[in-house]
Motif scaffolding. Structure first.
Motif, mmCIF file in Angstrom:
data_model
loop_
_atom_site.group_PDB
_atom_site.id
_atom_site.type_symbol
_atom_site.label_atom_id
_atom_site.label_comp_id
_atom_site.label_asym_id
_atom_site.label_seq_id
_atom_site.Cartn_x
_atom_site.Cartn_y
_atom_site.Cartn_z
ATOM 1 N N PRO A 33 40.636 33.693 41.762
ATOM 2 C CA PRO A 33 40.549 32.767 40.832
ATOM 3 C C PRO A 33 39.924 33.375 39.806
ATOM 4 C CG PRO A 33 39.376 32.444 43.250
ATOM 5 C CD PRO A 33 40.864 33.696 43.089
ATOM 6 N N GLU A 34 39.392 34.148 39.954
ATOM 7 C CA GLU A 34 38.684 34.948 38.275
ATOM 8 C C GLU A 34 39.522 34.813 37.450
ATOM 9 O OE1 GLU A 34 34.340 37.088 39.270
ATOM 10 O OE2 GLU A 34 36.052 38.137 40.438
ATOM 11 N N ILE A 35 40.744 35.661 38.223
ATOM 12 C CA ILE A 35 41.393 36.388 36.978
ATOM 13 C C ILE A 35 42.327 35.172 35.957
ATOM 14 C CG2 ILE A 35 43.280 37.334 36.282
ATOM 15 C CD1 ILE A 35 42.475 39.753 38.791
ATOM 16 N N LYS A 36 42.440 34.055 37.057
ATOM 17 C CA LYS A 36 43.465 33.130 37.008
ATOM 18 C C LYS A 36 42.782 32.212 35.556
ATOM 19 C CE LYS A 36 45.694 29.171 38.678
ATOM 20 N NZ LYS A 36 46.004 28.181 40.134
ATOM 21 N N ASP A 37 41.559 31.582 36.098
ATOM 22 C CA ASP A 37 40.327 31.132 35.411
ATOM 23 C C ASP A 37 40.085 31.525 33.994
ATOM 24 O OD1 ASP A 37 39.535 29.407 37.705
ATOM 25 O OD2 ASP A 37 37.638 30.116 37.477
ATOM 26 N N LEU A 38 40.111 33.304 33.821
ATOM 27 C CA LEU A 38 40.053 33.682 32.741
ATOM 28 C C LEU A 38 41.321 33.920 31.632
ATOM 29 C CD1 LEU A 38 38.378 37.430 33.383
ATOM 30 C CD2 LEU A 38 37.749 35.488 31.498
ATOM 31 N N MET A 39 42.327 34.170 32.746
ATOM 32 C CA MET A 39 44.134 34.347 31.791
ATOM 33 C C MET A 39 43.558 32.372 31.235
ATOM 34 S SD MET A 39 47.083 35.627 33.751
ATOM 35 C CE MET A 39 46.964 37.862 34.295
ATOM 36 N N SER A 76 49.224 40.802 44.594
ATOM 37 C CA SER A 76 49.438 39.809 44.334
ATOM 38 C C SER A 76 49.797 40.712 42.884
ATOM 39 C CB SER A 76 48.909 38.970 44.701
ATOM 40 O OG SER A 76 47.094 38.961 44.087
ATOM 41 N N TYR A 77 50.895 39.515 42.457
ATOM 42 C CA TYR A 77 50.527 39.712 41.055
ATOM 43 C C TYR A 77 50.575 38.596 40.393
ATOM 44 C CZ TYR A 77 54.406 43.365 41.216
ATOM 45 O OH TYR A 77 54.775 44.714 40.942
ATOM 46 N N ILE A 78 49.681 38.518 39.293
ATOM 47 C CA ILE A 78 49.970 36.505 39.006
ATOM 48 C C ILE A 78 50.278 36.752 37.765
ATOM 49 C CG2 ILE A 78 47.311 35.840 38.230
ATOM 50 C CD1 ILE A 78 45.492 37.151 40.346
ATOM 51 N N VAL A 79 50.699 35.766 37.297
ATOM 52 C CA VAL A 79 51.678 35.630 35.776
ATOM 53 C C VAL A 79 51.153 35.061 35.214
ATOM 54 C CG1 VAL A 79 53.885 34.998 35.101
ATOM 55 C CG2 VAL A 79 53.422 36.929 37.175
ATOM 56 N N GLY A 80 50.780 34.775 34.197
ATOM 57 C CA GLY A 80 50.455 33.972 32.971
ATOM 58 C C GLY A 80 51.461 33.112 32.035
ATOM 59 N N LEU A 81 51.792 32.138 31.317
ATOM 60 C CA LEU A 81 52.474 32.193 30.738
ATOM 61 C C LEU A 81 51.991 31.575 29.250
ATOM 62 C CD1 LEU A 81 55.697 30.123 32.541
ATOM 63 C CD2 LEU A 81 55.205 32.573 31.790
ATOM 64 N N LYS A 82 52.513 32.023 28.210
ATOM 65 C CA LYS A 82 51.960 31.437 26.921
ATOM 66 C C LYS A 82 52.396 30.088 26.596
ATOM 67 C CE LYS A 82 50.918 33.327 22.947
ATOM 68 N NZ LYS A 82 51.336 34.980 21.818
ATOM 69 N N LEU A 88 36.602 41.398 30.323
ATOM 70 C CA LEU A 88 37.951 41.299 30.793
ATOM 71 C C LEU A 88 38.839 39.936 29.666
ATOM 72 C CD1 LEU A 88 40.127 42.030 32.877
ATOM 73 C CD2 LEU A 88 39.034 40.313 34.689
ATOM 74 N N LYS A 89 37.798 39.621 29.806
ATOM 75 C CA LYS A 89 38.293 38.209 28.854
ATOM 76 C C LYS A 89 38.589 38.513 27.520
ATOM 77 C CE LYS A 89 36.760 33.660 27.039
ATOM 78 N NZ LYS A 89 36.445 32.362 26.897
ATOM 79 N N ASP A 90 38.110 39.857 26.807
ATOM 80 C CA ASP A 90 38.226 40.468 26.033
ATOM 81 C C ASP A 90 39.463 40.554 25.952
ATOM 82 O OD1 ASP A 90 38.470 40.717 23.110
ATOM 83 O OD2 ASP A 90 36.719 42.756 23.692
ATOM 84 N N TYR A 91 39.930 41.595 26.882
ATOM 85 C CA TYR A 91 41.102 42.257 27.103
ATOM 86 C C TYR A 91 42.219 41.587 27.252
ATOM 87 C CZ TYR A 91 45.161 44.433 29.774
ATOM 88 O OH TYR A 91 46.164 44.764 29.786
ATOM 89 N N PHE A 92 41.853 39.633 28.196
ATOM 90 C CA PHE A 92 43.685 39.581 28.765
ATOM 91 C C PHE A 92 43.693 38.675 26.857
ATOM 92 C CE2 PHE A 92 42.554 38.263 33.309
ATOM 93 C CZ PHE A 92 42.783 39.718 33.400
ATOM 94 N N ALA A 93 42.585 37.970 26.444
ATOM 95 C CA ALA A 93 42.748 37.127 24.721
ATOM 96 C C ALA A 93 42.890 38.908 24.441
ATOM 97 C CB ALA A 93 41.447 37.700 23.929
ATOM 98 N N LYS A 94 42.838 39.398 24.273
ATOM 99 C CA LYS A 94 44.284 40.278 22.838
ATOM 100 C C LYS A 94 45.656 40.716 24.088
ATOM 101 C CE LYS A 94 40.748 43.032 20.503
ATOM 102 N NZ LYS A 94 40.270 43.146 21.270
#
Ligand code: SAM
Length: 261
Positions: A210-216, A255-261, A125-131
């Motif tokens: 929390p897992e998704i948030k930490d990985l993002m 829920s939606y989880i939004v990561g800002l670059k 999952l981390k690899d996908y989030f990094a991509k």
């Protein structure tokens, strides 16, 4: 009797691409202070979100990415064909892997309908989030949906009857608390017909917020916000998502989880 069209019933039961793009557009404007132009829809399936995006206005451009040609062809026939020439010219579909570095970058990269739950390990999952991070423009955002609640860990089959004369069944078949692996199925039954079992099947890991948030955050997103769906008078989801710091412990939540670059 009309031929059974699984993507039609799927669309009627679980998809609301018009509401999705409205939420993406509004949230981007609020968080980024400008209009989002480009959208990359990872795991796009029938790319209905990309088609809706192109309808918002003449600036919008969308690119869907999916490994499976079957939903892509369906989307071309049923959704893309409904757009006018100008809208069509702003939608692209890539028959390929979301992990490919050759996919285009975009203001918004989205992964909808929990598609990234196919990744079973943290490393994957981390690899996908990094991509995904690499494919988000420098002032862009990454948006994924997530679901959970006690109904996702207890075997339960929920029937929703549609006025159109069919039932949709969401079947939580199994859950393993050691791995958090879960098996879900979608069944359909048209009035007067036998139930069609396991029309769609999902072999997923249940990822927590929390897992998704930490990985993002680990892959580089500067800030991560959680948007929680409100409830109507009957206690059902009302389709309105608001930024929250705390959720609500309910049987079933989205829920939606939004990561800002
Ligand atoms: C749960 S479906 C969701 C489709 C669509 N987002 C929707 O809401 O209907 C997941 C999709 O992800 C696609 N998929 C799975 N792994 C993929 C990958 N590595 N790259 C691109 N697509 C992938 C599958 O082909 C499938 O169409």
């Amino acid at each position: 009797m009309k031929e059974f069209d699984k993507y039609y019933y799927y669309h009627k039961s679980v998809q609301s691409p018009d509401a999705d793009v409205e939420f993406f557009d509004k949230t981007f404007r609020e968080l980024r202070g400008r209009e989002a132009v480009t959208l990359k829809e990872d795991f796009c399936g029938t790319f209905s979100i990309s088609c809706e995006w192109s309808k918002l206005n003449e600036n919008k451009q969308a690119c869907g990415v999916d490994l499976d040609l079957e939903p892509i062809e369906y989307g071309k026939e049923k959704y893309l064909s409904q757009l006018n020439d100008n809208q069509k010219s702003r939608v692209r579909v890539i028959h390929g892997n979301v992990m490919s570095p050759e996919n285009p970058s975009a203001d918004i990269v989205s992964a909808s309908n929990f598609s990234y739950f196919i990744f079973k390990t943290r490393a994957e999952l981390k690899d996908y989030f990094a991509k995904a991070y690499n494919s988000v423009n420098s002032d862009g955002m990454f948006i994924v949906d997530c679901f959970g609640g006690t109904d996702t860990t207890n075997p339960v089959e929920e029937e929703t009857e549609h006025e159109e004369g069919f039932s949709y069944f969401w079947d939580q078949d199994s859950f393993d608390p050691v791995s958090n692996f879960a098996q879900f199925y979608i069944h359909f039954q048209r009035e007067g017909e036998a139930k069609r079992e396991k029309v769609f099947s999902y072999d997923w890991r249940m990822w927590s917020i929390p897992e998704i948030k930490d990985l993002m955050l680990e892959v580089g997103f500067k800030d991560v916000s959680i948007y929680w769906e409100g409830t109507d008078e009957d206690g059902e989801g009302d389709g309105v998502f608001r930024a929250v710091k705390e959720g609500e412990d309910c049987e079933s939540w989205i829920s939606y989880i939004v990561g800002l670059k």
